[in-house]
Design a protein around this motif. Structure first.
Motif, mmCIF file in Angstrom:
data_model
loop_
_atom_site.group_PDB
_atom_site.id
_atom_site.type_symbol
_atom_site.label_atom_id
_atom_site.label_comp_id
_atom_site.label_asym_id
_atom_site.label_seq_id
_atom_site.Cartn_x
_atom_site.Cartn_y
_atom_site.Cartn_z
ATOM 1 N N ASP A 1 13.541 4.421 -11.066
ATOM 2 C CA ASP A 1 14.475 3.322 -10.832
ATOM 3 C C ASP A 1 15.883 3.889 -10.680
ATOM 4 O O ASP A 1 16.495 4.327 -11.655
ATOM 5 C CB ASP A 1 14.411 2.339 -12.003
ATOM 6 N N GLU A 2 16.368 3.923 -9.464
ATOM 7 C CA GLU A 2 17.701 4.434 -9.140
ATOM 8 C C GLU A 2 17.905 5.865 -9.656
ATOM 9 O O GLU A 2 18.789 6.121 -10.476
ATOM 10 C CB GLU A 2 18.778 3.510 -9.704
ATOM 11 N N PRO A 3 17.104 6.814 -9.196
ATOM 12 C CA PRO A 3 17.206 8.190 -9.716
ATOM 13 C C PRO A 3 18.509 8.884 -9.375
ATOM 14 O O PRO A 3 18.848 9.881 -10.017
ATOM 15 C CB PRO A 3 16.028 8.901 -9.042
ATOM 16 N N THR A 4 19.244 8.389 -8.372
ATOM 17 C CA THR A 4 20.506 9.033 -7.998
ATOM 18 C C THR A 4 21.719 8.277 -8.528
ATOM 19 O O THR A 4 22.853 8.637 -8.209
ATOM 20 C CB THR A 4 20.608 9.155 -6.462
ATOM 21 N N VAL B 1 5.594 9.545 -4.781
ATOM 22 C CA VAL B 1 6.874 9.155 -5.367
ATOM 23 C C VAL B 1 7.289 7.780 -4.848
ATOM 24 O O VAL B 1 7.245 7.528 -3.634
ATOM 25 C CB VAL B 1 7.977 10.185 -5.023
ATOM 26 N N VAL B 2 7.660 6.904 -5.766
ATOM 27 C CA VAL B 2 8.199 5.589 -5.412
ATOM 28 C C VAL B 2 9.537 5.448 -6.130
ATOM 29 O O VAL B 2 9.598 5.552 -7.359
ATOM 30 C CB VAL B 2 7.260 4.443 -5.829
ATOM 31 N N ALA B 3 10.607 5.225 -5.368
ATOM 32 C CA ALA B 3 11.942 5.197 -5.968
ATOM 33 C C ALA B 3 12.748 4.013 -5.454
ATOM 34 O O ALA B 3 12.750 3.735 -4.249
ATOM 35 C CB ALA B 3 12.685 6.498 -5.657
ATOM 36 N N VAL B 4 13.396 3.323 -6.376
ATOM 37 C CA VAL B 4 14.398 2.318 -6.006
ATOM 38 C C VAL B 4 15.681 3.062 -5.679
ATOM 39 O O VAL B 4 16.188 3.826 -6.508
ATOM 40 C CB VAL B 4 14.633 1.317 -7.150
ATOM 41 N N ILE B 5 16.198 2.866 -4.472
ATOM 42 C CA ILE B 5 17.393 3.586 -4.023
ATOM 43 C C ILE B 5 18.357 2.588 -3.393
ATOM 44 O O ILE B 5 17.976 1.822 -2.506
ATOM 45 C CB ILE B 5 17.027 4.690 -3.006
ATOM 46 N N HIS B 6 19.609 2.609 -3.838
ATOM 47 C CA HIS B 6 20.607 1.698 -3.285
ATOM 48 C C HIS B 6 21.250 2.252 -2.012
ATOM 49 O O HIS B 6 21.649 1.488 -1.133
ATOM 50 C CB HIS B 6 21.702 1.407 -4.317
ATOM 51 N N ASP B 7 21.348 3.569 -1.911
ATOM 52 C CA ASP B 7 21.979 4.182 -0.745
ATOM 53 C C ASP B 7 20.993 4.166 0.424
ATOM 54 O O ASP B 7 20.010 4.901 0.447
ATOM 55 C CB ASP B 7 22.388 5.621 -1.078
ATOM 56 N N GLU C 1 0.860 -1.184 0.000
ATOM 57 C CA GLU C 1 0.000 0.000 0.000
ATOM 58 C C GLU C 1 0.899 1.238 0.000
ATOM 59 O O GLU C 1 1.772 1.374 0.860
ATOM 60 C CB GLU C 1 -0.889 0.021 1.251
ATOM 61 N N ILE C 2 0.688 2.125 -0.957
ATOM 62 C CA ILE C 2 1.475 3.359 -1.067
ATOM 63 C C ILE C 2 0.543 4.543 -0.873
ATOM 64 O O ILE C 2 -0.382 4.751 -1.664
ATOM 65 C CB ILE C 2 2.199 3.429 -2.426
ATOM 66 N N SER C 3 0.775 5.307 0.172
ATOM 67 C CA SER C 3 -0.120 6.399 0.532
ATOM 68 C C SER C 3 0.009 7.570 -0.424
ATOM 69 O O SER C 3 1.071 7.813 -1.010
ATOM 70 C CB SER C 3 0.174 6.879 1.958
ATOM 71 N N LYS C 4 -1.078 8.316 -0.563
ATOM 72 C CA LYS C 4 -1.077 9.518 -1.396
ATOM 73 C C LYS C 4 -0.097 10.541 -0.833
ATOM 74 O O LYS C 4 0.021 10.715 0.374
ATOM 75 C CB LYS C 4 -2.480 10.119 -1.431
ATOM 76 N N GLY C 5 0.616 11.219 -1.731
ATOM 77 C CA GLY C 5 1.502 12.301 -1.318
ATOM 78 C C GLY C 5 2.642 11.876 -0.418
ATOM 79 O O GLY C 5 3.050 12.621 0.472
ATOM 80 N N SER C 6 3.186 10.689 -0.665
ATOM 81 C CA SER C 6 4.300 10.185 0.149
ATOM 82 C C SER C 6 5.488 9.856 -0.743
ATOM 83 O O SER C 6 5.369 9.728 -1.954
ATOM 84 C CB SER C 6 3.880 8.930 0.918
ATOM 85 N N VAL C 7 6.656 9.722 -0.101
ATOM 86 C CA VAL C 7 7.854 9.230 -0.784
ATOM 87 C C VAL C 7 8.159 7.844 -0.233
ATOM 88 O O VAL C 7 8.384 7.685 0.975
ATOM 89 C CB VAL C 7 9.061 10.162 -0.571
ATOM 90 N N THR C 8 8.122 6.856 -1.103
ATOM 91 C CA THR C 8 8.411 5.474 -0.714
ATOM 92 C C THR C 8 9.715 5.046 -1.369
ATOM 93 O O THR C 8 9.893 5.203 -2.580
ATOM 94 C CB THR C 8 7.287 4.524 -1.151
ATOM 95 N N ALA C 9 10.628 4.514 -0.572
ATOM 96 C CA ALA C 9 11.896 3.991 -1.092
ATOM 97 C C ALA C 9 11.840 2.471 -1.090
ATOM 98 O O ALA C 9 11.459 1.858 -0.083
ATOM 99 C CB ALA C 9 13.061 4.477 -0.245
ATOM 100 N N ILE C 10 12.209 1.875 -2.215
ATOM 101 C CA ILE C 10 12.310 0.422 -2.311
ATOM 102 C C ILE C 10 13.789 0.069 -2.287
ATOM 103 O O ILE C 10 14.557 0.541 -3.124
ATOM 104 C CB ILE C 10 11.655 -0.098 -3.593
#
Length: 264
Positions: free
Chosen positions: A167-170, A196-202, A29-38
């Motif tokens: 997908d890995e924006p940084t 926002v949902v982003a795959v982040i390695h850091d 579940e991904i809430s409205k107006g949130s930043v989720t990191a995978i």
């Protein structure tokens, strides 16, 4: 059970490529107006999850819901208007200038044929916020990997989607530009209510900027919740096979991971 406050959700989702199911019976579940990191180790299924959420790959079973509606009931145009997906730039576009790349993305999203003065001003502002003003007229193929990444991000952001999947924006960015990109994503959440949902390695970058963190391993969720709930020594040992100490970041008071050694 679907939560009304969810912007995007996966229910018993399994997805992958041909007979290889990378994502297995996953609920999210991904809430409205949130930043989720995978986050998760290599091969965990992070990119496949993003693609399934954007209907870039089909679900073998289960469902993806956007505002409570299955994305299989939506047209491709409706999904593209609501969900922005950061993907690599095709080689054929390498001869485009940065401005033209972003402008093409903007006109396609708005279904218009030309860039109006107002849209041009919007694009110029976005190029400035993504550190691209100085290279706006350069061909994409001539850019460094860091600037190319920024160009991809700008092309996704200019569509102003309700949901942005990255997908890995940084990746390929130095520390300064990593912070700039993450600050930009945070400001879009505040200013536009963007999800926002982003795959982040850091892990430390994820902990500092994300409201919600999901750890994937072997296509399944190991843990999800707030950074303090998820970034723990036990979860890091389970998912990443590392012994790590987790302390409070003296600046942000978010979890700060100090890796110690690999686990057998």
């Amino acid at each position: 059970m679907y939560k009304p406050e969810s912007k995007l959700a996966a229910q018993a989702l399994s997805a992958g490529y041909s007979a290889d199911q990378v994502i297995r019976n996953l609920d999210l579940e991904i809430s409205k107006g949130s930043v989720t990191a995978i986050i998760g180790p290599n091969g965990a299924g992070k990119t496949s999850l993003l693609k399934a959420l954007a209907r870039k790959i089909p679900a073998a079973s289960g469902a993806v819901l956007l505002d409570g509606i299955s994305i299989t009931a939506l047209t491709k145009a409706e999904i593209n208007q609501s969900i922005g997906f950061l993907a690599a730039i095709p080689a054929a576009r390498n001869q485009e200038s940065v401005f033209d790349l972003v402008a093409r993305s903007a006109t396609a999203a708005r279904q218009i044929s030309r860039v109006s003065p107002r849209l041009k001003e919007e694009i110029e502002t976005l190029l400035e916020r993504t550190s691209l003003s100085g290279v706006r007229d350069k061909k994409v193929g001539e850019l460094s990997s860091g600037y190319r990444q920024c160009a991809v991000i700008a092309a996704a952001l200019v569509k102003n989607p309700a949901v942005l999947l990255l997908d890995e924006p940084t990746n390929s960015l130095d520390y300064s530009h990593q912070l700039q990109v993450m600050n930009l994503l945070s400001s879009l959440k505040r200013e536009r209510g963007m999800t926002v949902v982003a795959v982040i390695h850091d892990l430390n970058l994820a902990a500092r900027f994300a409201d919600h963190i999901v750890i994937l391993k072997d296509g399944s969720i190991v843990a999800q919740g707030t950074p303090h709930e998820v970034i723990t020594p036990n979860n890091l040992a389970d998912a990443f096979r590392i012994l790590a100490r987790v302390i409070d970041d003296p600046v942000g008071k978010t979890p700060l991971v100090i890796p110690i050694r690999q686990l057998a």
